[in-house]
Design an enzyme around this catalytic site. Structure first.
Site, PDB file in Angstrom:
ATOM      1  N   LYS A 152       2.779  13.084  14.337  1.00 23.34           N
ATOM      2  CA  LYS A 152       1.940  12.392  13.352  1.00 23.34           C
ATOM      3  C   LYS A 152       2.458  10.961  13.194  1.00 23.34           C
ATOM      4  O   LYS A 152       3.644  10.745  12.916  1.00 23.34           O
ATOM      5  CB  LYS A 152       2.036  13.143  12.027  1.00 23.34           C
ATOM      6  CG  LYS A 152       0.768  13.121  11.222  1.00 23.34           C
ATOM      7  CD  LYS A 152       0.932  14.102  10.073  1.00 23.34           C
ATOM      8  CE  LYS A 152      -0.183  14.032   9.097  1.00 23.34           C
ATOM      9  NZ  LYS A 152       0.135  14.767   7.878  1.00 23.34           N
TER      10      LYS A 152
HETATM   11  C1  E4P Z   1      -2.612  15.246   5.857  1.00 25.24           C
HETATM   12  O1  E4P Z   1      -2.195  15.480   6.953  1.00 25.24           O
HETATM   13  C2  E4P Z   1      -1.787  14.971   4.676  1.00 25.24           C
HETATM   14  O2  E4P Z   1      -0.618  15.738   4.766  1.00 25.24           O
HETATM   15  C3  E4P Z   1      -2.431  15.381   3.389  1.00 25.24           C
HETATM   16  O3  E4P Z   1      -3.717  15.918   3.592  1.00 25.24           O
HETATM   17  C4  E4P Z   1      -2.305  14.414   2.275  1.00 25.24           C
HETATM   18  O4  E4P Z   1      -2.964  14.917   1.151  1.00 25.24           O
HETATM   19  P1  E4P Z   1      -2.691  14.407  -0.345  1.00 25.24           P
HETATM   20  O5  E4P Z   1      -3.536  13.186  -0.558  1.00 25.24           O
HETATM   21  O6  E4P Z   1      -3.151  15.551  -1.194  1.00 25.24           O
HETATM   22  O7  E4P Z   1      -1.228  14.121  -0.443  1.00 25.24           O
END
Ligand code: E4P
Length: 224
Positions: free
Chosen positions: A83
């Site tokens: 990522k």
């Molecule tokens: C995606 O890969 C992220 O980990 C995640 O969806 C972030 O979500 P949040 O805005 O609830 O922290």
């Protein structure tokens, strides 16, 4: 549509995996920090539970750092998806890693142009953060629609991975739009199963069944 679970909590991953609906996992540095363990410790355990793409985020913000972290993470297991944050150095790192055959999930996408650039350099997944856009008064799902339309026009390999999901409505809209993946916290996954009429209906079916069984038993007893 594929369902990923958005957590680094092993118990949550086990619970959701047991439902048979989990195709993959996404983590991020905040979720890993919350788990109280290192990314590698979490990854190794998650890989034993879910046989699908597991996103693990790099910490570096320079291209070189992201590339070496990415290569190290990708070596752990073929299911690891690196990522990378949507910054220019991250796009450059994505290009290098993708050219080496490493799957990259470009994260923190908040506008279609960012998704287009990530797709262009070979990202496997584009992660638009719909909930965080809604939080600042924008329409989070609009970017999902736009990314789907953009990807329909070209041969990029990228899949749209709807992230920062807060409600079942996000999931359903994503499915109606034809998004490839929704990554959901366990609370949202749990909500997807529930409707009060389902609970009420099941309760009355079971009560009627028990009543009928009892009546049959009573009739049997009277006839002996
Ligand atoms: C995606 O890969 C992220 O980990 C995640 O969806 C972030 O979500 P949040 O805005 O609830 O922290």
């Amino acid at each position: 549509m594929k369902f990923f679970i958005d957590t680094a909590n092993i118990e949550e991953i086990r619970e959701a995996a047991a439902w048979g609906i989990v195709d993959g996992v996404t983590t991020n540095p905040s979720l890993v920090a919350k788990s109280g363990r290192t990314l590698e410790e979490n990854l190794r355990e998650i890989l034993d539970i879910v046989d699908g793409p597991i996103s693990a985020e790099v910490i570096g913000t320079e291209t070189g750092e992201m590339v070496s972290e990415g290569r190290r993470l990708a070596k752990i297991h073929p299911n690891v998806v690196v990522k990378i944050p949507m910054i220019s150095a991250g796009v450059a790192a994505t290009k290098i890693l993708a050219d080496e055959g490493i799957n990259v999930n470009v994260t923190l996408i908040f506008q279609p142009a960012q998704g287009l650039l990530a797709a262009k350099v070979g990202a496997a997944y584009l992660s638009p953060f719909v909930g965080r856009l809604d939080d600042v008064g924008e329409d989070g799902m609009a970017i999902v629609q736009s990314l789907i339309e953009i990807l329909d026009n070209y041969d990029y390999r990228a899949e749209v991975l709807v992230a920062s999901v807060r409600t079942p409505a996000h999931v359903i809209t994503a499915a109606e739009m034809g998004a490839d993946v929704a990554t959901c916290p366990i609370a949202v996954l749990r909500q997807l199963f529930r409707h009060p009429l389902t609970d009420r209906g099941l309760e009355s079916f079971l009560a009627d069944h028990a009543k009928a069984e009892k009546a049959r038993e009573d009739t049997k007893l009277r006839s002996v």
